[in-house]
Write an enzyme that holds these catalytic residues in place. Structure first.
Site, PDB file in Angstrom:
ATOM      1  CG  PHE A 104       3.713 -19.072 -45.125  1.00  0.00           C
ATOM      2  CD1 PHE A 104       3.138 -18.457 -44.012  1.00  0.00           C
ATOM      3  CD2 PHE A 104       4.752 -19.994 -44.924  1.00  0.00           C
ATOM      4  CE1 PHE A 104       3.600 -18.742 -42.734  1.00  0.00           C
ATOM      5  CE2 PHE A 104       5.208 -20.282 -43.648  1.00  0.00           C
ATOM      6  CZ  PHE A 104       4.643 -19.645 -42.559  1.00  0.00           C
ATOM      7  CB  THR A 127      14.410 -24.953 -49.045  1.00  0.00           C
ATOM      8  OG1 THR A 127      14.083 -26.043 -48.195  1.00  0.00           O
ATOM      9  CG2 THR A 127      14.818 -25.538 -50.394  1.00  0.00           C
ATOM     10  CB  ALA A 166      15.874 -31.530 -57.968  1.00  0.00           C
ATOM     11  CE  LYS A 190      13.741 -22.451 -53.282  1.00  0.00           C
ATOM     12  NZ  LYS A 190      13.201 -21.081 -53.544  1.00  0.00           N
ATOM     13  NE  ARG A 209      10.467 -32.344 -43.376  1.00  0.00           N
ATOM     14  CZ  ARG A 209      10.877 -33.589 -43.638  1.00  0.00           C
ATOM     15  NH1 ARG A 209      11.700 -34.209 -42.809  1.00  0.00           N
ATOM     16  NH2 ARG A 209      10.486 -34.211 -44.741  1.00  0.00           N
ATOM     17  N   PRO A 261       6.414 -40.480 -51.419  1.00  0.00           N
ATOM     18  CG  PRO A 261       5.673 -40.736 -53.613  1.00  0.00           C
ATOM     19  CD  PRO A 261       5.343 -40.054 -52.317  1.00  0.00           C
TER      20      PRO A 261
HETATM   21  P1  NAD Z   1       4.232 -20.077 -51.002  1.00  0.00           P
HETATM   22  O1  NAD Z   1       3.960 -21.250 -51.888  1.00  0.00           O
HETATM   23  O2  NAD Z   1       3.333 -19.818 -49.851  1.00  0.00           O
HETATM   24  O3  NAD Z   1       4.241 -18.735 -51.886  1.00  0.00           O
HETATM   25  C1  NAD Z   1       4.857 -18.661 -53.130  1.00  0.00           C
HETATM   26  C2  NAD Z   1       4.413 -17.357 -53.806  1.00  0.00           C
HETATM   27  O4  NAD Z   1       5.094 -17.275 -55.073  1.00  0.00           O
HETATM   28  C3  NAD Z   1       2.913 -17.298 -54.102  1.00  0.00           C
HETATM   29  O5  NAD Z   1       2.395 -16.041 -53.758  1.00  0.00           O
HETATM   30  C4  NAD Z   1       2.828 -17.512 -55.630  1.00  0.00           C
HETATM   31  O6  NAD Z   1       1.719 -16.859 -56.219  1.00  0.00           O
HETATM   32  C5  NAD Z   1       4.148 -16.895 -56.076  1.00  0.00           C
HETATM   33  N1  NAD Z   1       4.613 -17.424 -57.362  1.00  0.00           N
HETATM   34  C6  NAD Z   1       4.694 -18.715 -57.756  1.00  0.00           C
HETATM   35  N2  NAD Z   1       5.152 -18.793 -59.015  1.00  0.00           N
HETATM   36  C7  NAD Z   1       5.407 -17.515 -59.414  1.00  0.00           C
HETATM   37  C8  NAD Z   1       5.924 -16.933 -60.617  1.00  0.00           C
HETATM   38  N3  NAD Z   1       6.274 -17.690 -61.667  1.00  0.00           N
HETATM   39  N4  NAD Z   1       6.062 -15.591 -60.674  1.00  0.00           N
HETATM   40  C9  NAD Z   1       5.696 -14.807 -59.627  1.00  0.00           C
HETATM   41  N5  NAD Z   1       5.187 -15.296 -58.474  1.00  0.00           N
HETATM   42  C10 NAD Z   1       5.054 -16.634 -58.373  1.00  0.00           C
HETATM   43  O7  NAD Z   1       5.736 -20.235 -50.534  1.00  0.00           O
HETATM   44  P2  NAD Z   1       6.392 -19.873 -49.118  1.00  0.00           P
HETATM   45  O8  NAD Z   1       6.178 -20.996 -48.189  1.00  0.00           O
HETATM   46  O9  NAD Z   1       6.002 -18.511 -48.748  1.00  0.00           O
HETATM   47  O10 NAD Z   1       7.946 -19.894 -49.533  1.00  0.00           O
HETATM   48  C11 NAD Z   1       8.580 -18.726 -50.035  1.00  0.00           C
HETATM   49  C12 NAD Z   1      10.016 -19.067 -50.409  1.00  0.00           C
HETATM   50  O11 NAD Z   1      10.699 -19.551 -49.273  1.00  0.00           O
HETATM   51  C13 NAD Z   1      10.128 -20.159 -51.470  1.00  0.00           C
HETATM   52  O12 NAD Z   1      11.169 -19.824 -52.345  1.00  0.00           O
HETATM   53  C14 NAD Z   1      10.475 -21.415 -50.678  1.00  0.00           C
HETATM   54  O13 NAD Z   1      11.239 -22.302 -51.454  1.00  0.00           O
HETATM   55  C15 NAD Z   1      11.273 -20.832 -49.537  1.00  0.00           C
HETATM   56  N6  NAD Z   1      11.227 -21.572 -48.262  1.00  0.00           N
HETATM   57  C16 NAD Z   1      10.040 -21.925 -47.714  1.00  0.00           C
HETATM   58  C17 NAD Z   1      10.014 -22.572 -46.478  1.00  0.00           C
HETATM   59  C18 NAD Z   1       8.718 -22.989 -45.812  1.00  0.00           C
HETATM   60  O14 NAD Z   1       8.750 -23.704 -44.821  1.00  0.00           O
HETATM   61  N7  NAD Z   1       7.561 -22.558 -46.294  1.00  0.00           N
HETATM   62  C19 NAD Z   1      11.214 -22.861 -45.816  1.00  0.00           C
HETATM   63  C20 NAD Z   1      12.419 -22.487 -46.423  1.00  0.00           C
HETATM   64  C21 NAD Z   1      12.412 -21.821 -47.639  1.00  0.00           C
HETATM   65  O1  DAU Z   2      12.468 -27.606 -45.000  1.00  0.00           O
HETATM   66  C1  DAU Z   2      11.972 -26.475 -45.641  1.00  0.00           C
HETATM   67  C2  DAU Z   2      10.780 -26.851 -46.491  1.00  0.00           C
HETATM   68  O2  DAU Z   2       9.705 -27.102 -45.601  1.00  0.00           O
HETATM   69  C3  DAU Z   2      10.407 -25.789 -47.505  1.00  0.00           C
HETATM   70  O3  DAU Z   2      11.452 -25.612 -48.418  1.00  0.00           O
HETATM   71  C4  DAU Z   2       9.120 -26.177 -48.261  1.00  0.00           C
HETATM   72  O4  DAU Z   2       8.726 -25.129 -49.121  1.00  0.00           O
HETATM   73  C5  DAU Z   2       8.039 -26.418 -47.228  1.00  0.00           C
HETATM   74  O5  DAU Z   2       6.863 -26.861 -47.888  1.00  0.00           O
HETATM   75  C6  DAU Z   2       8.488 -27.464 -46.209  1.00  0.00           C
HETATM   76  O6  DAU Z   2       8.609 -28.777 -46.823  1.00  0.00           O
HETATM   77  P1  DAU Z   2       8.118 -30.114 -46.065  1.00  0.00           P
HETATM   78  O7  DAU Z   2       7.867 -31.161 -47.077  1.00  0.00           O
HETATM   79  O8  DAU Z   2       8.998 -30.444 -44.922  1.00  0.00           O
HETATM   80  O9  DAU Z   2       6.725 -29.521 -45.446  1.00  0.00           O
HETATM   81  P2  DAU Z   2       5.266 -30.171 -45.311  1.00  0.00           P
HETATM   82  O10 DAU Z   2       4.483 -29.253 -44.436  1.00  0.00           O
HETATM   83  O11 DAU Z   2       4.690 -30.551 -46.637  1.00  0.00           O
HETATM   84  O12 DAU Z   2       5.558 -31.493 -44.502  1.00  0.00           O
HETATM   85  C7  DAU Z   2       6.184 -31.451 -43.228  1.00  0.00           C
HETATM   86  C8  DAU Z   2       6.365 -32.887 -42.769  1.00  0.00           C
HETATM   87  O13 DAU Z   2       5.068 -33.442 -42.507  1.00  0.00           O
HETATM   88  C9  DAU Z   2       6.988 -33.788 -43.826  1.00  0.00           C
HETATM   89  O14 DAU Z   2       7.811 -34.753 -43.177  1.00  0.00           O
HETATM   90  C10 DAU Z   2       5.812 -34.481 -44.478  1.00  0.00           C
HETATM   91  C11 DAU Z   2       4.806 -34.586 -43.337  1.00  0.00           C
HETATM   92  N1  DAU Z   2       3.380 -34.540 -43.736  1.00  0.00           N
HETATM   93  C12 DAU Z   2       2.971 -33.523 -44.525  1.00  0.00           C
HETATM   94  C13 DAU Z   2       1.652 -33.433 -44.927  1.00  0.00           C
HETATM   95  C14 DAU Z   2       1.187 -32.322 -45.837  1.00  0.00           C
HETATM   96  C15 DAU Z   2       2.505 -35.495 -43.241  1.00  0.00           C
HETATM   97  O15 DAU Z   2       2.880 -36.399 -42.487  1.00  0.00           O
HETATM   98  N2  DAU Z   2       1.197 -35.404 -43.638  1.00  0.00           N
HETATM   99  C16 DAU Z   2       0.739 -34.430 -44.469  1.00  0.00           C
HETATM  100  O16 DAU Z   2      -0.480 -34.451 -44.824  1.00  0.00           O
END
Ligand code: NAD
Ligand code: DAU
Length: 352
Positions: free
Chosen positions: A11, A133, A161, A163, A223, A292
């Site tokens: 993403f 994160t 944990a 990360k 969040r 959980p």
């Molecule tokens: P994502 O799950 O959408 O994408 C992760 C990508 O990493 C995928 O393309 C996957 O194929 C690749 N990948 C996984 N394991 C791999 C490996 N062993 N070698 C090479 N590639 C591998 O994740 P995202 O939401 O785009 O998050 C990207 C980064 O940002 C992550 O490190 C995440 O911890 C961090 N982050 C995400 C959020 C969020 O809200 N999505 C917020 C803060 C930080």
């Molecule tokens: O804070 C940064 C993090 O945000 C990133 O490091 C993670 O990669 C990213 O996945 C995200 O984690 P969250 O657990 O906060 O995101 P998620 O979209 O899974 O959930 C957002 C909130 O919504 C959380 O409080 C759980 C809740 N939730 C999530 C899902 C999937 C629901 O209530 N129902 C759901 O079905």
């Protein structure tokens, strides 16, 4: 000049690459294992661009990363690659330990070897930017001050944990070996190309297919939402002018409860894509069993990056969520391709 990104088919990484190719002449090489979360369709518009190269591979593969360093001699590596979904980390923590800890460790080792062999001037310019994160800081109470870079680490899920562990390794490679690292800790992202296992794309996609909008527990968890392009711009600022060894918290100052987020999505969909029976999408909301160890509140104090690097988000939650919903409505083919058999198995395991 060249930069490496890992996890660029996910993403945030794919949004970063699309922005980079549009705004820079510098070559960008995407190393991605293509797990269930990696999707090359996100990068279709740049796949023939001479400044972009995709390499399928695992960040934990020492020989591969070493050979790529030798071949391309990049000036920076940005590590997006990770297992990123908290709910999956509860079911299969071992994947998170492997990629997030061992994978990052391997990147640090190979980067250090490459960096040590560089000339002085090139050593000065090299950067290892680790994307992390806000979840590493644990959970805030209602009246607690938002997370500062100096907060202690208190991760509560196998995801956070793992990360946290990778962040510690990155820090250690700076202090012990002098590797020029930067770390960013960002809050929740949303926007185009997000896999529909995360709250916002899951609810948009379920709303449109008439399925339930699952809210964990009482829906009052908070969040701090940031539009993905704002996160990508912040990473660019940190890469270009961040001070080595420093940590930068990134957030949008958009604290929302989950129930408010889902109700906002319903309201916008009622306007942009009204149901034939004129009922509101809100009727599809269902409160279900809580996650959980569910963290109650995350919030970022982003003053360091705002003041020192002059970064500010350009989207409000209101404009960003509207853009995002419109993007999903305009890209139903992308959504259709993502909702394959593997995805359905996950939904069945998690929600029934
Ligand atoms: P994502 O799950 O959408 O994408 C992760 C990508 O990493 C995928 O393309 C996957 O194929 C690749 N990948 C996984 N394991 C791999 C490996 N062993 N070698 C090479 N590639 C591998 O994740 P995202 O939401 O785009 O998050 C990207 C980064 O940002 C992550 O490190 C995440 O911890 C961090 N982050 C995400 C959020 C969020 O809200 N999505 C917020 C803060 C930080
Ligand atoms: O804070 C940064 C993090 O945000 C990133 O490091 C993670 O990669 C990213 O996945 C995200 O984690 P969250 O657990 O906060 O995101 P998620 O979209 O899974 O959930 C957002 C909130 O919504 C959380 O409080 C759980 C809740 N939730 C999530 C899902 C999937 C629901 O209530 N129902 C759901 O079905």
């Amino acid at each position: 000049m060249t930069i490496f990104v890992t996890g660029g088919a996910g993403f945030i990484g794919s949004n970063f690459i699309l922005n980079w190719v549009e705004n820079s002449q510098e070559k960008i090489i995407n190393i991605d294992k293509l797990t269930y979360a990696g999707n090359l369709e996100n990068l279709k518009s740049v796949e023939d661009n001479p400044n972009y190269l995709f390499v399928e591979g695992d960040i934990a593969d020492n020989a591969l990363i070493e050979s790529l360093y030798k071949l391309h001699q990049p000036r920076a590596l940005i590590n997006f690659a990770a297992e990123s979904h908290v709910d999956r980390s509860i079911h299969t923590p071992q994947d998170f330990i492997y990629t997030n800890i061992l994978g990052t460790f391997n990147l640090l080792e190979t980067s250090l070897r490459f960096w040590k062999a560089l000339k002085d001037s090139e050593q000065k310019n090299f950067r290892f930017l680790h994307v992390s994160t806000d979840e590493v800081y644990g959970s805030l109470g209602k009246d607690d001050h938002p997370f500062l870079e100096t907060n202690s680490y208190q991760p509560n899920s196998p995801y956070s944990a793992s990360k946290a562990s990778s962040d510690h390794l990155v820090r250690a490679y700076f202090h012990t070996y002098g590797l020029p690292v930067l770390t960013t800790n960002c809050s929740n992202n949303y926007g185009p190309f997000q896999f529909p296992e995360k709250l916002i794309p899951l609810c948009i996609s379920n709303a449109l297919t008439g399925e339930l909008l699952p809210i964990y527990g009482d829906g009052m968890q908070i969040r701090d939402w940031l539009y993905v392009n704002d996160h990508c711009n912040a990473i660019n600022r940190v890469l270009e002018i961040g001070s080595i060894g420093e940590v930068y918290n990134i957030g949008g100052c958009n604290e929302k409860t989950n129930i408010d987020v889902v109700k906002t999505i319903c309201l916008i969909l009622d306007e942009l894509k009204p149901k034939l029976d004129r009922k509101s999408y809100e009727e599809q909301i269902k409160f279900i069993k809580d996650r959980p160890g569910h963290d109650r509140r995350y919030a970022i104090d982003a003053r360091k990056i705002q003041n020192k690097l002059k970064w500010n988000p350009s989207e409000t939650f209101e404009s960003g969520i509207r853009n995002t919903i419109q993007w999903y409505l305009n890209n139903q083919t992308w959504v259709g391709h993502v909702l394959d058999g593997q995805y359905r198995q996950w939904i069945k395991k998690q929600y029934t």
